[in-house]
Design a protein around this motif. Structure first.
Motif, PDB file in Angstrom:
ATOM      1  N   ILE A   1       0.778  -1.241   0.146  1.00 41.62           N
ATOM      2  CA  ILE A   1      -0.104   0.011  -0.001  1.00 41.62           C
ATOM      3  C   ILE A   1       0.834   1.212  -0.019  1.00 41.62           C
ATOM      4  CG2 ILE A   1      -1.871  -1.400   1.214  1.00 41.62           C
ATOM      5  CD1 ILE A   1      -1.270   0.018   3.799  1.00 41.62           C
ATOM      6  N   ASP A   2       0.212   2.200  -0.265  1.00 43.78           N
ATOM      7  CA  ASP A   2       0.873   3.436  -0.449  1.00 43.78           C
ATOM      8  C   ASP A   2       1.195   4.232   0.987  1.00 43.78           C
ATOM      9  OD1 ASP A   2       1.805   6.358  -0.795  1.00 43.78           O
ATOM     10  OD2 ASP A   2       0.901   6.167  -2.989  1.00 43.78           O
ATOM     11  N   VAL A   3       2.169   4.574   1.324  1.00 43.67           N
ATOM     12  CA  VAL A   3       2.306   5.222   2.991  1.00 43.67           C
ATOM     13  C   VAL A   3       1.791   6.375   3.092  1.00 43.67           C
ATOM     14  CG1 VAL A   3       4.597   6.238   2.734  1.00 43.67           C
ATOM     15  CG2 VAL A   3       4.104   5.229   4.796  1.00 43.67           C
ATOM     16  N   ASP A   4       1.367   7.097   1.994  1.00 44.36           N
ATOM     17  CA  ASP A   4       0.802   8.295   2.087  1.00 44.36           C
ATOM     18  C   ASP A   4      -0.913   7.880   2.454  1.00 44.36           C
ATOM     19  OD1 ASP A   4       3.037   9.738   1.859  1.00 44.36           O
ATOM     20  OD2 ASP A   4       2.785   9.843  -0.481  1.00 44.36           O
ATOM     21  N   LYS A   5      -1.089   6.768   2.172  1.00 45.77           N
ATOM     22  CA  LYS A   5      -2.823   6.273   2.191  1.00 45.77           C
ATOM     23  C   LYS A   5      -2.786   5.385   3.121  1.00 45.77           C
ATOM     24  CE  LYS A   5      -4.509   9.376  -0.546  1.00 45.77           C
ATOM     25  NZ  LYS A   5      -5.412  10.443  -0.352  1.00 45.77           N
ATOM     26  N   LYS A   6      -2.019   5.203   4.188  1.00 46.27           N
ATOM     27  CA  LYS A   6      -1.730   4.107   5.012  1.00 46.27           C
ATOM     28  C   LYS A   6      -3.110   3.671   5.840  1.00 46.27           C
ATOM     29  CE  LYS A   6       0.810   6.094   8.614  1.00 46.27           C
ATOM     30  NZ  LYS A   6      -0.177   5.871   9.650  1.00 46.27           N
ATOM     31  N   GLY A   7      -3.692   4.681   6.275  1.00 46.13           N
ATOM     32  CA  GLY A   7      -4.967   4.836   7.158  1.00 46.13           C
ATOM     33  C   GLY A   7      -4.459   4.223   8.511  1.00 46.13           C
ATOM     34  N   ALA A   8      -4.920   3.162   9.083  1.00 46.17           N
ATOM     35  CA  ALA A   8      -4.570   2.568  10.607  1.00 46.17           C
ATOM     36  C   ALA A   8      -3.315   1.645  10.386  1.00 46.17           C
ATOM     37  CB  ALA A   8      -5.626   1.953  11.100  1.00 46.17           C
ATOM     38  N   HIS A   9      -2.886   1.417   9.342  1.00 46.88           N
ATOM     39  CA  HIS A   9      -1.760   0.487   9.267  1.00 46.88           C
ATOM     40  C   HIS A   9      -0.481   1.234   9.586  1.00 46.88           C
ATOM     41  CE1 HIS A   9      -4.157  -2.394   6.849  1.00 46.88           C
ATOM     42  NE2 HIS A   9      -4.571  -1.375   6.222  1.00 46.88           N
ATOM     43  N   PRO A  10       0.348   0.320  10.360  1.00 50.94           N
ATOM     44  CA  PRO A  10       1.454   1.041  10.795  1.00 50.94           C
ATOM     45  C   PRO A  10       2.666   1.205   9.748  1.00 50.94           C
ATOM     46  CG  PRO A  10       1.214  -0.589  12.194  1.00 50.94           C
ATOM     47  CD  PRO A  10       0.289  -0.632  11.085  1.00 50.94           C
ATOM     48  N   ALA A  11       3.279   2.543   9.640  1.00 53.97           N
ATOM     49  CA  ALA A  11       4.062   2.880   8.528  1.00 53.97           C
ATOM     50  C   ALA A  11       5.428   1.932   8.474  1.00 53.97           C
ATOM     51  CB  ALA A  11       4.556   4.185   8.563  1.00 53.97           C
ATOM     52  N   ASN A  12       5.765   1.414   9.444  1.00 55.65           N
ATOM     53  CA  ASN A  12       6.871   0.504   9.370  1.00 55.65           C
ATOM     54  C   ASN A  12       6.579  -0.684   9.044  1.00 55.65           C
ATOM     55  OD1 ASN A  12       5.549   0.351  11.961  1.00 55.65           O
ATOM     56  ND2 ASN A  12       7.183  -0.797  12.873  1.00 55.65           N
ATOM     57  N   TYR A  13       5.419  -1.259   8.710  1.00 52.28           N
ATOM     58  CA  TYR A  13       5.102  -2.662   8.145  1.00 52.28           C
ATOM     59  C   TYR A  13       4.892  -2.035   6.783  1.00 52.28           C
ATOM     60  CZ  TYR A  13       4.681  -4.555  12.853  1.00 52.28           C
ATOM     61  OH  TYR A  13       4.756  -4.978  13.989  1.00 52.28           O
ATOM     62  N   ILE A  14       5.018  -1.216   6.101  1.00 50.09           N
ATOM     63  CA  ILE A  14       4.631  -1.022   4.698  1.00 50.09           C
ATOM     64  C   ILE A  14       5.943  -0.764   3.983  1.00 50.09           C
ATOM     65  CG2 ILE A  14       3.760   0.600   2.953  1.00 50.09           C
ATOM     66  CD1 ILE A  14       1.801   1.585   5.101  1.00 50.09           C
ATOM     67  N   ARG A  15       6.021  -1.716   2.818  1.00 49.74           N
ATOM     68  CA  ARG A  15       7.281  -1.882   2.019  1.00 49.74           C
ATOM     69  C   ARG A  15       7.002  -2.337   0.301  1.00 49.74           C
ATOM     70  NH1 ARG A  15       8.753  -6.990   1.334  1.00 49.74           N
ATOM     71  NH2 ARG A  15       7.818  -8.703   2.743  1.00 49.74           N
ATOM     72  N   ALA A  16       7.824  -2.274  -0.217  1.00 54.38           N
ATOM     73  CA  ALA A  16       7.725  -2.760  -1.685  1.00 54.38           C
ATOM     74  C   ALA A  16       7.481  -4.226  -1.829  1.00 54.38           C
ATOM     75  CB  ALA A  16       8.918  -2.175  -2.437  1.00 54.38           C
ATOM     76  N   LEU A  17       6.290  -4.493  -2.700  1.00 52.17           N
ATOM     77  CA  LEU A  17       6.212  -5.943  -3.039  1.00 52.17           C
ATOM     78  C   LEU A  17       7.454  -6.303  -4.054  1.00 52.17           C
ATOM     79  CD1 LEU A  17       4.111  -8.343  -3.148  1.00 52.17           C
ATOM     80  CD2 LEU A  17       3.264  -7.265  -5.093  1.00 52.17           C
ATOM     81  N   THR A  18       8.009  -7.443  -3.456  1.00 51.64           N
ATOM     82  CA  THR A  18       9.146  -8.093  -4.223  1.00 51.64           C
ATOM     83  C   THR A  18       8.642  -9.243  -5.047  1.00 51.64           C
ATOM     84  OG1 THR A  18       9.895  -9.569  -2.437  1.00 51.64           O
ATOM     85  CG2 THR A  18      10.641  -7.148  -2.463  1.00 51.64           C
ATOM     86  N   ASP A  19       9.453  -9.853  -6.018  1.00 49.15           N
ATOM     87  CA  ASP A  19       9.178 -11.043  -6.753  1.00 49.15           C
ATOM     88  C   ASP A  19       9.131 -12.137  -5.646  1.00 49.15           C
ATOM     89  OD1 ASP A  19       8.831  -9.781  -9.039  1.00 49.15           O
ATOM     90  OD2 ASP A  19      10.755 -10.147  -9.697  1.00 49.15           O
ATOM     91  N   ALA A  20      10.259 -12.237  -4.761  1.00 48.00           N
ATOM     92  CA  ALA A  20      10.066 -13.191  -3.657  1.00 48.00           C
ATOM     93  C   ALA A  20       8.856 -13.135  -2.762  1.00 48.00           C
ATOM     94  CB  ALA A  20      11.401 -12.910  -2.716  1.00 48.00           C
ATOM     95  N   ASP A  21       8.192 -12.025  -2.539  1.00 49.28           N
ATOM     96  CA  ASP A  21       7.074 -11.971  -1.843  1.00 49.28           C
ATOM     97  C   ASP A  21       5.986 -12.683  -2.573  1.00 49.28           C
ATOM     98  OD1 ASP A  21       7.924 -10.488   0.324  1.00 49.28           O
ATOM     99  OD2 ASP A  21       7.396  -8.625  -0.692  1.00 49.28           O
TER     100      ASP A  21
END
Length: 86
Positions: A1-21
């Motif tokens: 998700i976009d950290v600028d639009k994270k809502g209630a989600h903690p910013a420190n858990y938001i990261r880029a989606l990788t091919d490994a993910d």
């Protein structure tokens, strides 16, 4: 998700989606899996890979333009979790 639009989600858990993910989600999933992504933060080929693996992709928490959202839909996204796109 976009950290600028994270809502209630903690910013420190938001990261880029990788091919490994994507590989891990596809390999380890059991049952129905829905993943919300920001179309301006993932590539259409990543969405395609997720949907090919049977993962339901939803759009949300995003600053995406209409063109980015359309590309995500064309790649296989089929739902909207929270629409805050431009």
């Amino acid at each position: 998700i976009d950290v600028d639009k994270k809502g209630a989600h903690p910013a420190n858990y938001i990261r880029a989606l990788t091919d490994a993910d994507i590989h891990l989600l596809a390999k380890e999933r059991a049952g129905i899996l829905l993943l919300t992504v920001a179309p301006n933060k993932v590539m259409p080929d990543q969405i395609s890979a997720l949907t090919r693996a049977g993962i339901h992709v939803s759009l949300g928490h995003s600053n995406a333009t209409d063109l980015e959202a359309k590309a995500a839909i064309d790649a296989g996204a089929r739902a909207v979790t929270i629409s805050s796109m431009r």
